[in-house]
Structure formats: structure tokens, C-alpha cells
Write a protein that holds these residues in place. Structure first.
Motif, mmCIF file in Angstrom:
data_model
loop_
_atom_site.group_PDB
_atom_site.id
_atom_site.type_symbol
_atom_site.label_atom_id
_atom_site.label_comp_id
_atom_site.label_asym_id
_atom_site.label_seq_id
_atom_site.Cartn_x
_atom_site.Cartn_y
_atom_site.Cartn_z
ATOM 1 N N GLU A 62 3.425 86.158 -39.174
ATOM 2 C CA GLU A 62 2.281 85.740 -39.971
ATOM 3 C C GLU A 62 2.750 84.936 -41.177
ATOM 4 O O GLU A 62 3.658 85.343 -41.890
ATOM 5 C CB GLU A 62 1.470 86.954 -40.423
ATOM 6 C CG GLU A 62 0.176 86.576 -41.140
ATOM 7 C CD GLU A 62 -0.623 87.795 -41.574
ATOM 8 O OE1 GLU A 62 -1.782 87.926 -41.166
ATOM 9 O OE2 GLU A 62 -0.062 88.620 -42.328
ATOM 10 N N PRO B 179 -2.476 85.077 -44.108
ATOM 11 C CA PRO B 179 -3.484 85.991 -43.552
ATOM 12 C C PRO B 179 -4.803 85.262 -43.308
ATOM 13 O O PRO B 179 -5.221 84.423 -44.114
ATOM 14 C CB PRO B 179 -3.637 87.058 -44.641
ATOM 15 C CG PRO B 179 -2.365 86.989 -45.438
ATOM 16 C CD PRO B 179 -1.958 85.547 -45.407
ATOM 17 N N TYR C 42 0.209 81.492 -38.076
ATOM 18 C CA TYR C 42 1.376 82.137 -37.455
ATOM 19 C C TYR C 42 2.379 81.068 -37.053
ATOM 20 O O TYR C 42 2.021 79.902 -36.839
ATOM 21 C CB TYR C 42 0.963 82.953 -36.216
ATOM 22 C CG TYR C 42 0.363 84.292 -36.573
ATOM 23 C CD1 TYR C 42 1.135 85.453 -36.578
ATOM 24 C CD2 TYR C 42 -0.971 84.400 -36.921
ATOM 25 C CE1 TYR C 42 0.580 86.676 -36.920
ATOM 26 C CE2 TYR C 42 -1.530 85.613 -37.272
ATOM 27 C CZ TYR C 42 -0.744 86.757 -37.262
ATOM 28 O OH TYR C 42 -1.280 87.959 -37.613
ATOM 29 N N ILE D 84 -4.301 87.312 -32.544
ATOM 30 C CA ILE D 84 -4.420 87.289 -34.002
ATOM 31 C C ILE D 84 -5.218 88.516 -34.402
ATOM 32 O O ILE D 84 -6.412 88.612 -34.098
ATOM 33 C CB ILE D 84 -5.104 85.999 -34.478
ATOM 34 C CG1 ILE D 84 -4.261 84.790 -34.059
ATOM 35 C CG2 ILE D 84 -5.297 86.017 -35.992
ATOM 36 C CD1 ILE D 84 -4.870 83.464 -34.428
#
Length: 385
Positions: free
Chosen positions: A55, A58, A70, A245
């Protein structure tokens, strides 16, 4: 007697010569290896193990468009053989790539099966430069390897070139426009093809970052002019497969929430089921993903329940008896149960909360109650269905 003397001297001289030649042979060592200029033939690709997705940003309601969510690194191996001596002409194996015409890819960002999340790939070249793989008429050189072999080992030895790539998932729409539910990126959408190449060229013809023209000849037989087209799931599989995700929130596993319920007398509990005044508190999660819908469950740290909605008091030498603790969920007005029943948390921006109230309850008859310490403890667990 001069003759014997001269003869003896010549014999001695020859002996010294022989010894000198022997010593020269002993100390000369093995012949030094010679590097032979060659060409790369029979190229074949194999995927190295991509590193796990990491990650970067966020996914929350405030995540900006263009943010990398990501990222992972991937090594692509090009395996080849040597095609024999090329004389004084030096060759190098060049790794090149581009997106072919088709679905427009602004800044090299391709759409994926999740609308609003794009895929981008860059080459991490050995000169320290990150080179975007873009949509262009010709491929661009991103890595090079000098083709020559050790004459002592022979041309039948194999070799390998490694091209390092970095894959990224990029947010391309405001977070609120993402589809609901789980976000599983498992393929690149659209008609553009990620076309990679391994091509043998005369050394110096290709420059890293420059366009490459793929020759049409096949001399020597099998010389590397090898394409590696990737579409759909194959592009994601190049690095090890899909990514989910997570629709989660930040959970502080070490966090405890002390709640002081106050001091009461027996007179405050005139009968079984009587309760004290309650104290409000809340459990909160932060940095929740856009689609996160967390739930919370509670368990009593003291086992043995006659009523799953009453928290047992912690045993001690001075513990009160005939009492328990109850918590009320202020979102629905119902008592919390300590049997694994899940409760939805309320989303507030990028947070999720559950407001609660706690107080004492009398559970025993007059003969069963005793004053004392009235402590209890519940553990709570979060799930993200």
C-alpha cells in the motif's frame, strides 16, 4: 686435459636450460580466458517472482485522483543462448517495450476491470532511471546486456538478462465514484496490448530511453527478435496475480478503552434486573476505505453466562457478587450480546463508530448479593465483510 673440462661445462649449461624451461612451465599458470563477441539467439521469457503488493496511499474519501494506491516490483527474465563468434562486431541484447495503439492510455495508465482504478508500469533501468512504458508507435529501450561469452566455457552456455519493472494501481476517479463491494483488480481492460521485446542489436545502436526498430532478418538462425505480448489477466499475472484492495479501517490492536461506571450502594438496586445510571462511550476506527463497512463483535473475558447480554464481573477476593454489566448500542437501542453477534458500525467521513452506554445490573437475590469491587472486561473484534 681441456676437452673433458669443456664437455662438462656444456652438459651443465644444458641442464640449467632444461630446469629453467621446466620452471617456466610450472609457474606460467593456466591460459587466460578470452571473451568472445557473440549474438543472442533463442530468446525466451520467464516471469520472476513479483514482490507482494504494498500500500502506498490508503483509499479513503479524501484520496486525490492520481494517487498511487498499491505498488509492486516485478523481474522479467530473458533467457538466451550464444550464436557463436561475431568477430570484431559487438552485440547487445536490448529489452524494449510499449503499449500498442488501441484504447487510449493517457500517461500510460491503462483501465482495469475496476472502473476508476488504472494500471501503470514503468521500467527500473540499470542506469537508475525509471522509464514509463507509454503508448507509442515503436518500443523504447529500457535495459541492455552486452553479449559475449567465455571462450574456455564455450558458446553452448546459457545466459540471462533481467529487466526490472514496477507496477502501480492508480486512482483515476474521485473515491466516491468507485463501484461498491470488494475491489479485486485481476486484469487490464481495453484493446491496447503491453508489448515487450528482447532484440539483439549491434552494440550502441539502441540507447536507453530511445526508440527501437526491430530488424526483420534472422541471421544467424534464431537471433533474438522476440516479442512478448500481454493482454487482460496476463498483465496482472506477470507480477504474481490479482490484488484485492481491502475495504478496511485502521485498527489499533493495542488500544484499550477504560470506562468508569461510578460508585453505587445496594439501595440503588432494589430488585433483580435493576440498573444503575449509564455512562456513554464510543469505539471508533479511523482511515476507513471508501467502501468499508466494519462490524464489531464482543466477548466476555470471564467465561460462564446465564444471560449473553450481561458481562460477568472479574473474580477477586473483594469482588462484588450478584451484579453484572450491561452495554447498550445507541444506534438501535438494543443490549449488546457477548456471544459473537456482529454489530454494524456507523460511517462518519473516513471514520467508523459505534456509540455505547454501560452500567451495572443486579442479577442476584438478596441472599446472593455482596458489595465489593465491580470490574469487568470485554474484548471486541472487527470484521470487514
Amino acid at each position: 686435459m681441456p676437452f673433458p673440462t669443456a664437455f662438462s661445462w656444456r652438459r651443465f649449461y644444458r641442464s640449467v636450460q632444461v630446469i629453467a624451461w621446466l620452471l617456466a612451465a610450472l609457474f606460467a599458470g593456466p591460459a587466460q580466458a578470452v571473451l568472445v563477441q557473440s549474438q543472442a539467439v533463442q530468446c525466451a521469457f520467464s516471469n520472476g517472482a513479483g514482490r507482494p503488493w504494498q500500500e502506498v496511499t490508503p483509499l479513503a474519501s479524501t484520496t486525490p485522483v492520481g494517487a498511487v494506491l498499491y505498488q509492486r516490483s516485478v523481474a522479467l527474465y530473458t533467457n538466451y543462448r550464444y550464436g557463436g563468434s561475431s568477430g570484431n562486431v559487438a552485440h547487445e541484447l536490448v529489452s524494449a517495450g510499449h503499449w500498442t495503439p488501441g484504447t487510449p492510455l493517457p500517461e500510460g495508465i491503462a483501465p482495469t476491470n475496476i472502473s476508476g482504478i488504472g494500471f501503470k508500469i514503468v521500467a527500473s533501468s540499470s542506469d537508475g532511471v525509471l522509464r514509463d512504458i507509454l503508448q507509442s508507435a515503436k518500443p523504447v529501450a529500457v535495459e541492455k546486456d552486452y553479449v559475449r561469452y567465455d571462450s574456455s566455457a564455450g558458446q553452448n552456455q546459457r545466459s540471462q538478462m533481467v529487466t526490472n519493472y514496477v507496477q502501480s494501481l492508480v486512482l483515476t476517479v474521485p473515491p466516491g465514484q468507485l463501484p461498491g463491494g470488494k475491489l479485486v483488480v485481476d486484469r487490464v481492460a481495453g484493446s491496447a496490448v503491453l508489448m515487450l521485446y528482447a532484440v539483439d542489436l549491434v552494440r550502441g545502436v539502441a540507447a536507453l530511453g530511445g526508440e527501437v526498430t526491430i530488424p526483420s532478418d534472422n541471421i544467424p538462425l534464431g537471433i533474438c527478435r522476440t516479442p512478448y505480448p500481454l493482454m487482460g489477466p496476463a498483465i496482472i499475472d506477470m507480477g504474481g496475480g490479482p490484488i484485492t484492495i481491502p475495504n478496511t479501517c485502521v485498527v489499533e490492536s493495542y488500544k484499550t478503552i477504560p470506562v468508569k461506571l461510578g460508585r453505587f450502594s445496594l439501595a440503588d438496586f432494589p430488585k433483580v434486573g435493576a440498573t444503575s445510571s449509564t455512562v456513554p462511550f464510543r469505539i471508533e476506527l479511523s482511515q476507513c476505505a471508501v467502501n468499508a463497512k466494519p462490524q464489531i463483535t464482543f466477548t466476555d473475558k470471564v467465561s460462564g453466562h446465564s444471560d449473553p447480554s450481561v458481562l460477568n464481573l472479574s473474580p477477586s477476593g473483594n469482588a462484588a457478587k450478584g451484579f453484572g454489566i450491561v452495554m447498550t448500542n445507541e444506534l438501535n437501542g438494543q443490549r449488546i450480546k457477548y456471544d459473537g453477534t456482529p454489530y454494524d458500525m456507523q460511517r462518519v467521513g473516513d471514520s467508523a463508530v459505534i456509540p455505547l452506554r454501560a452500567g451495572y445490573i443486579r442479577t442476584g437475590s438478596d441472599a446472593e448479593i455482596k458489595v465489593g469491587d465491580a470490574d469487568g472486561a470485554a474484548e471486541f473484534t472487527f470484521t470487514f465483510p
